[in-house]
Design a protein around this motif. Sequence first.
Motif, PDB file in Angstrom:
ATOM      1  N   THR A  35       0.835  -1.206   0.000  1.00 56.35           N
ATOM      2  CA  THR A  35       0.000   0.000   0.000  1.00 56.35           C
ATOM      3  C   THR A  35       0.866   1.252   0.000  1.00 56.35           C
ATOM      4  OG1 THR A  35      -1.730  -1.182   1.188  1.00 56.35           O
ATOM      5  CG2 THR A  35      -1.867   1.213   1.197  1.00 56.35           C
ATOM      6  N   ARG A  36       1.913   1.262   0.809  1.00 63.34           N
ATOM      7  CA  ARG A  36       2.832   2.423   0.827  1.00 63.34           C
ATOM      8  C   ARG A  36       3.477   2.618  -0.543  1.00 63.34           C
ATOM      9  NH1 ARG A  36       3.605   0.305   5.925  1.00 63.34           N
ATOM     10  NH2 ARG A  36       5.470  -0.875   5.340  1.00 63.34           N
ATOM     11  N   ASN A  37       3.882   1.529  -1.188  1.00 66.05           N
ATOM     12  CA  ASN A  37       4.536   1.618  -2.493  1.00 66.05           C
ATOM     13  C   ASN A  37       3.613   2.191  -3.564  1.00 66.05           C
ATOM     14  OD1 ASN A  37       6.979   0.703  -1.563  1.00 66.05           O
ATOM     15  ND2 ASN A  37       6.687  -1.392  -2.271  1.00 66.05           N
ATOM     16  N   LEU A  38       2.323   1.946  -3.440  1.00 67.68           N
ATOM     17  CA  LEU A  38       1.382   2.495  -4.418  1.00 67.68           C
ATOM     18  C   LEU A  38       1.346   4.007  -4.381  1.00 67.68           C
ATOM     19  CD1 LEU A  38      -1.686   0.117  -4.225  1.00 67.68           C
ATOM     20  CD2 LEU A  38      -0.215   0.523  -6.193  1.00 67.68           C
ATOM     21  N   TYR A  39       1.636   4.588  -3.231  1.00 66.38           N
ATOM     22  CA  TYR A  39       1.535   6.034  -3.084  1.00 66.38           C
ATOM     23  C   TYR A  39       2.861   6.757  -3.285  1.00 66.38           C
ATOM     24  CZ  TYR A  39      -3.200   5.277  -1.645  1.00 66.38           C
ATOM     25  OH  TYR A  39      -4.510   4.925  -1.618  1.00 66.38           O
ATOM     26  N   LEU A  40       3.906   6.039  -3.658  1.00 61.90           N
ATOM     27  CA  LEU A  40       5.191   6.701  -3.914  1.00 61.90           C
ATOM     28  C   LEU A  40       5.278   7.221  -5.310  1.00 61.90           C
ATOM     29  CD1 LEU A  40       7.665   4.342  -2.070  1.00 61.90           C
ATOM     30  CD2 LEU A  40       6.821   6.555  -1.331  1.00 61.90           C
TER      31      LEU A  40
END
Length: 85
Positions: free
Chosen positions: A80-85
Amino acid sequence: GLMNQVGQRVQQEVAEQFHSMENSHNIDWFVALNTSIYELDHPDFPERLERTFSSKEILPKQVVLEITERSPLIPRSQATRNLYL
């Protein structure tokens, strides 16, 4: 694991093919890249993806990620964090 290695190889091949198609046809293309939750959950996924595509002068707006699993993303997961980078 193996899924990340295969995914990385696919990314490299897609970037190569995309680059050659875009240069030969002089058209603004985009690429849809199937990505597994397991690849997306890897901490260096965003950097690896950016490095692979930027080396072939492919802009982030030209890359669409398609998540292959039907598994839900866990809100606080690395994926989920990687999707927002």
